[in-house]
Design an enzyme around this catalytic site. Structure first.
Site, PDB file in Angstrom:
ATOM      1  CG  ASP A   1      13.194  -1.360   1.571  1.00  8.23           C
ATOM      2  OD1 ASP A   1      13.627  -2.225   0.791  1.00  8.23           O
ATOM      3  OD2 ASP A   1      12.538  -1.632   2.594  1.00  8.23           O
TER       4      ASP A   1
ATOM      5  CD1 TRP B   1       7.511  -4.161   4.011  1.00 13.88           C
ATOM      6  CD2 TRP B   1       8.749  -4.311   5.867  1.00 13.88           C
ATOM      7  NE1 TRP B   1       7.389  -5.442   4.505  1.00 13.88           N
ATOM      8  CE2 TRP B   1       8.134  -5.561   5.633  1.00 13.88           C
ATOM      9  CE3 TRP B   1       9.568  -4.180   6.985  1.00 13.88           C
ATOM     10  CZ2 TRP B   1       8.321  -6.666   6.471  1.00 13.88           C
ATOM     11  CZ3 TRP B   1       9.757  -5.274   7.825  1.00 13.88           C
ATOM     12  CH2 TRP B   1       9.141  -6.496   7.561  1.00 13.88           C
TER      13      TRP B   1
ATOM     14  CE  LYS C   1      10.591  -9.027   0.372  1.00 15.56           C
ATOM     15  NZ  LYS C   1       9.755  -9.940   1.131  1.00 15.56           N
TER      16      LYS C   1
HETATM   17  N1  PMP Z   1      11.619  -3.930   3.271  1.00 15.31           N
HETATM   18  C1  PMP Z   1      10.689  -4.519   2.504  1.00 15.31           C
HETATM   19  C2  PMP Z   1      10.111  -3.742   1.366  1.00 15.31           C
HETATM   20  C3  PMP Z   1      10.307  -5.831   2.760  1.00 15.31           C
HETATM   21  O1  PMP Z   1       9.391  -6.414   1.989  1.00 15.31           O
HETATM   22  C4  PMP Z   1      10.897  -6.531   3.837  1.00 15.31           C
HETATM   23  C5  PMP Z   1      10.588  -7.980   4.152  1.00 15.31           C
HETATM   24  N2  PMP Z   1       9.544  -8.543   3.590  1.00 15.31           N
HETATM   25  C6  PMP Z   1      11.818  -5.862   4.634  1.00 15.31           C
HETATM   26  C7  PMP Z   1      12.176  -4.568   4.317  1.00 15.31           C
HETATM   27  C8  PMP Z   1      12.455  -6.540   5.817  1.00 15.31           C
HETATM   28  O2  PMP Z   1      13.372  -7.456   5.355  1.00 15.31           O
HETATM   29  P1  PMP Z   1      14.113  -8.513   6.274  1.00 15.31           P
HETATM   30  O3  PMP Z   1      13.080  -9.459   6.792  1.00 15.31           O
HETATM   31  O4  PMP Z   1      15.078  -9.130   5.327  1.00 15.31           O
HETATM   32  O5  PMP Z   1      14.780  -7.764   7.373  1.00 15.31           O
END
Ligand code: PMP
Length: 362
Positions: free
Chosen positions: A174, A102, A198
């Protein structure tokens, strides 16, 4: 219906008490004769729900007054764009400390669309071939607008338990998968972003906690719905928010407060992850790709030594109603997500399954 244990990475299990209360209030909220999702976001009753949720989040995270809390849409990926659009001038640069999937996605979003993103590869392998975080590689570049980290890499199962020293350069984190799983000092961050799906609420709600002096620098062409200063001046009601997810987030924050706050959850999360990793460490049937000191407390990534058993493993797990154990598509293997809502009992059930499966196939 018999209960299933849900180890999915998100959307994921929510506290059963929260689910039950939402069910109760779904069709008739507070005797108003209409359901929570039928109410105007501008009604006095809904505004009270929204404001209470923000106040609770501020309380349980100890968020100082000079930080804005914004309730948005667009997910984590929306914020991958919002961060440079709000903080990075056209001729500026920003540091991205990449520790997994991510943070790499966030880096790419910035580098490919918005400006100069400096990539720092911040993981390495130890003698056992396990991945660890190399904090010494997290050095900011002079003049950087911000330094970016993902505190818990949901896909890789790697968690940062230390923060880099970025001096005056704002640290942007994040925390989509580790928000509220252990206490943090908000003051260490310029901004914290997280998707709610989550640890907090259904999908469709994203929260930004940002130091107010960093708000108001967005590029002219930043979409208004991603502009933190627009959202802040409209109290997150510039456009229609995800009223249901915001309401459910409030229920989850209340639940966290009731059970003893974020510190109590941290103790629970330590106990759960120790149980799972402790078992797998001494069972060679399972392999752990991440070094012990940076194993995620909430996303336990593992592989079967004999990967030809993967399909059988998932089939038998599903037959026992243990779901969501398949690893992310970019990595394969297995992953058990054991966020705040997962009780110790759910981890004991999983450990019991892992033990029986290993015995049967060794
Ligand atoms: N950052 C992290 C740490 C994630 O786990 C996720 C999704 N699992 C995201 C960003 C992306 O999130 P979204 O699908 O809500 O755009």
């Amino acid at each position: 219906m018999t209960k299933a244990w849900n180890y999915g990475a998100g959307p994921s299990m929510l506290p059963p008490e929260v689910m039950a209360q939402a069910q109760k209030e779904f069709c008739d909220f507070n005797n108003l004769g209409i359901g929570i999702v039928e109410m105007s976001h501008r009604s006095a009753e809904y505004m009270a729900v929204a404001q209470e949720a923000e106040a609770l989040l501020r309380e349980i995270m100890n968020i100082p007054e000079d930080y804005a809390v914004l309730f948005e849409q667009g997910g984590g990926r929306g914020q991958f764009a919002a961060v440079p659009l709000n903080l990075l001038p056209e001729d500026g640069h920003a540091d991205y400390f990449v520790t997994g999937h991510w943070s790499r996605c966030a880096y790419k979003e910035c580098a490919e669309r918005y400006g100069k993103a400096i990539l720092h590869e911040c993981t390495a392998k130890n003698e056992q071939g396990q991945i660890y975080i190399d904090y010494s590689s997290m050095q900011v570049t002079p003049g950087s607008s911000y330094a970016y980290v993902c505190l818990n890499e949901t896909v890789n199962g790697i968690e940062m338990f230390e923060l880099p020293d970025t001096g005056e350069v704002p640290l942007i984190a994040d925390m989509s998968s580790d928000i509220l799983t252990s206490p943090i000092d908000v003051r260490r961050f310029g901004a914290i972003i997280f998707g709610a799906q989550k640890n907090v609420a259904p999908a469709g709600l994203t929260v930004t906690i940002v130091r107010r002096d960093l708000v108001g620098k967005a590029r002219k062409y930043c979409p208004s719905v991603l502009d933190w200063s627009v959202l802040s001046s409209y109290d997150s009601m510039y456009n229609t928010p995800n009223t249901f997810a915001w309401y459910m987030a409030g229920l989850a924050f209340k639940w966290i407060k009731r059970i003893g706050g974020v510190s109590a959850l941290e103790q629970r999360n330590i106990a759960k992850s120790r149980l799972l990793y402790g078992y797998m460490e001494q069972e060679p049937f399972y392999q752990l790709p991440i070094a012990p000191e940076c194993r995620s407390r909430v996303n336990c990534v593992f592989t079967l030594k004999d990967e030809s058993l993967n399909a059988e493993f998932l089939k038998q797990a599903a037959a026992e109603r243990l779901i969501g154990l398949k690893g992310h598509k970019v990595l394969g293997g297995m992953r058990a997500s054991i966020y705040n809502a997962m009780p110790l009992e759910g981890v004991e059930v999983l450990k019991d399954f892992l033990t029986r499966f290993a015995k049967a196939h060794s």
